[in-house]
Scaffold this active site. Sequence first.
Site, PDB file in Angstrom:
ATOM      1  N   ALA B 229      -5.945  -0.141  -3.815  1.00 46.03           N
ATOM      2  CA  ALA B 229      -5.486   0.609  -2.640  1.00 46.03           C
ATOM      3  C   ALA B 229      -6.050   0.010  -1.350  1.00 46.03           C
ATOM      4  O   ALA B 229      -6.868  -0.925  -1.381  1.00 46.03           O
ATOM      5  CB  ALA B 229      -5.900   2.068  -2.786  1.00 46.03           C
ATOM      6  N   HIS B 230      -5.645   0.563  -0.237  1.00 43.26           N
ATOM      7  CA  HIS B 230      -6.054   0.018   1.067  1.00 43.26           C
ATOM      8  C   HIS B 230      -7.553   0.113   1.308  1.00 43.26           C
ATOM      9  O   HIS B 230      -8.194   1.060   0.897  1.00 43.26           O
ATOM     10  CB  HIS B 230      -5.295   0.672   2.219  1.00 43.26           C
ATOM     11  CG  HIS B 230      -5.228   2.165   2.223  1.00 43.26           C
ATOM     12  ND1 HIS B 230      -4.518   2.852   3.175  1.00 43.26           N
ATOM     13  CD2 HIS B 230      -5.761   3.104   1.404  1.00 43.26           C
ATOM     14  CE1 HIS B 230      -4.631   4.140   2.942  1.00 43.26           C
ATOM     15  NE2 HIS B 230      -5.371   4.316   1.884  1.00 43.26           N
TER      16      HIS B 230
END
Lengths: 316, 316, 316
Positions: B229-230
Amino acid sequence: MQLSTVAKNLNLKFYGEDCEILSMNDLSNAKSDELSFALGKKFSSSLENSKASAFLIPKELIDYLPKSSSYILCDDVSISMAYASKLFSPKLIDNSLKEAQISKSAYIDSRANIEKGVLIGDNSTVMAGSYIGKDVKIGSNTIIHANVTIYHGCVIGDNCIVHSGTVIGADGFGFSHTKTGEHIKIYQNGNTVIEDDVEIGASCAIDRAAFGSTIIKKGVKFDNFIHIAHNCEIGEYSLFVAQSGVGGSTKLGRNCVVSGQSAFSDHLMIAPFNTFTARSGITKSISQSHKVFSGYPLMEHRAWRRLQSKITKLLS
Amino acid sequence: MQLSTVAKNLNLKFYGEDCEILSMNDLSNAKSDELSFALGKKFSSSLENSKASAFLIPKELIDYLPKSSSYILCDDVSISMAYASKLFSPKLIDNSLKEAQISKSAYIDSRANIEKGVLIGDNSTVMAGSYIGKDVKIGSNTIIHANVTIYHGCVIGDNCIVHSGTVIGADGFGFSHTKTGEHIKIYQNGNTVIEDDVEIGASCAIDRAAFGSTIIKKGVKFDNFIHIAHNCEIGEYSLFVAQSGVGGSTKLGRNCVVSGQSAFSDHLMIAPFNTFTARSGITKSISQSHKVFSGYPLMEHRAWRRLQSKITKLLS
Amino acid sequence: MQLSTVAKNLNLKFYGEDCEILSMNDLSNAKSDELSFALGKKFSSSLENSKASAFLIPKELIDYLPKSSSYILCDDVSISMAYASKLFSPKLIDNSLKEAQISKSAYIDSRANIEKGVLIGDNSTVMAGSYIGKDVKIGSNTIIHANVTIYHGCVIGDNCIVHSGTVIGADGFGFSHTKTGEHIKIYQNGNTVIEDDVEIGASCAIDRAAFGSTIIKKGVKFDNFIHIAHNCEIGEYSLFVAQSGVGGSTKLGRNCVVSGQSAFSDHLMIAPFNTFTARSGITKSISQSHKVFSGYPLMEHRAWRRLQSKITKLLS
């Protein structure tokens, strides 16, 4: 490549007669033109019985070499094997190959990307954006949907359907590890073979073998997001529901049913005609058939249901 | 963009001097040409120490503003921040950029899709069907297999291998939520950085950061279907087996080994040299190293094995 | 196609008047120009009330046929239905369709692959390498990132974002099984409908329906690697975190929140406004709303936490 050239590339010495090596393989599957490797004492009897003509071995295994075989002595066989695998890795692009041979009754979209050396059979379809690597063979009446990727040297049978986003023949996940924690790639020089009547859902990944073939047998059906690691064999007519995975070298017998988000460890042998309910975690080989299994750790489904009701009782 | 323009776009008032804003960032990482935001009282001390020149804040935080900083007063900072992020979102296509600069020794397939502003180093390969977004940098000796997607502004190091189907730099999953249950996109204006010697399997997805970078460090190896994920950081030489995922902003130290179908929650700090067995579920930060963990909830592997045998005894 | 032609293709006899059949559908959704099927006694009352004009039935259901309907008698309705579905499967490529109609304000990359019959609205973007199948409709202000695949006949609304690697409208996983263990494909002749304001992350797979539509409703947001099986409906403004999946025909109400690696069985009805924590396994329909659920088997989150602490106590 001559064995002497392999040794030179590894900065190691070879013993015995020099010989032409075509590829590498593990001890039990190696043929007489192949280089094999024995990682340690555990492999002494496999080494004695191997048909390879040359070996990467540690000093302690010299006595177990088959008669008149050549060998390269290694401090760390695992690392030397990884470096050697790179020497036998084929080029991704080879313009010396023949033009792709495509049946006149096949429909190959002009926006599909077909490399040289490819064979495609009667009435097959390859849609736009799909990549068919060099030397891939595709049978008859097979549909490759848009944006599929098939790596070099893989084989797809007749009457198959491969859905978009699927990747067939990417490298298996194989590395040798140095003492300081780096990972040296073991080049994956095998391929993936998809037999006849197989349907593969969207965004699956079926890795190529390190040596030999990853095999999806006749009539297998995969839902979306199925992960099949290198050197697996999936038995005829098996069904995999979405988001399940199989670890390296695991072999399933025919007509297994694997429900969603299940996973198999590597190096297992699973007997045919077994069913695994959703999110099963299979870490041991199974020799019985016609059973239903559940849970992680795995148990028979009935036991798992009984266990769940006992666990629920803890709450009261 | 001038702060006044930001305010005007948000239909809000700004206070203090107008100033040029280049981008947005969180309070602790913002630089003097950036706009930041404080969601509520919890962030009062981060606000006091922030180097941003302008802020989105609620009324109650006015007293915590750094001296001489400008600000926009918001009823709902979270929603205003989401709308503001859109103002700084770059165009996907920019024909004013320079032509891609590609080393003469690189092999870029003519059927690969390369945008403007791209840099590609010596001996690198980009296969057919891959998409290299604007301003992407790819180092030397790196192989991008067929049908890979790399979004604008991402960076790939030297000696990397990226397998087919993988997506690098898609938007992280970030939204602000209205009181009536709608979700307002927080534009993901950061990027993804892949350091040297990284191999990424088939069909992985490594999201770009909201601000700053998602970072995959030197020597990391990913199997297939890895989700990052980011704003994550994955430490040097870590290994991820298939179908594992890491939640937003979680940071792993070097040489972690993450087995198949494991998952990390967001915002965790994981110490280096830890191993997680298959299907681990990690929901808390870990400060110890050289441990083996299992299960969900997570525990040390030995405890987990003991627990499984106790659970099995419930059946008898 | 005439019912008599269907019967001829199946090598079966039809009874009643011959009639024109446009497509197939299940008993409750079939319209008067459709062919339906009743698998056994369980479906007798659905059969009595069906609006289809013709049916595939076993002998034992003759008495339940609606008045003046035609029928084909089958030894194995499931197998005959699968074979019949193939007869109604559209061609993947159809050059007799009109050229794609694309708004002048849309940006369609010249390296995107657009089939005939496509409609694309104002200000929408389709990036390089994406495949838009025949007869797909895309609304206004929608962004299709690079290397997305959208199968024929699917519908995407306004203000949507679809990230790279995602596959919309691949075939659902549907087969009829012979007594000897082979699987006969049920052709998936429905489509996928994505309503307005939906964002879909990288490498998702949202299958087309067997009949009718798989529907992702307004404002839904998907992270990466979401699997949605055929005939699902995902309610407005629902959120799915990475690596989750939903089994066939399951319907979720609005504003459900599904955390990472969760999964739903098929044929469930889930009430709106429910939250599922990471790795939830939902196997039963849920009629309550505004609850938080966890675990597999599923229970309310509080009970799950209590259970985990009791389980941990087993260790002491």
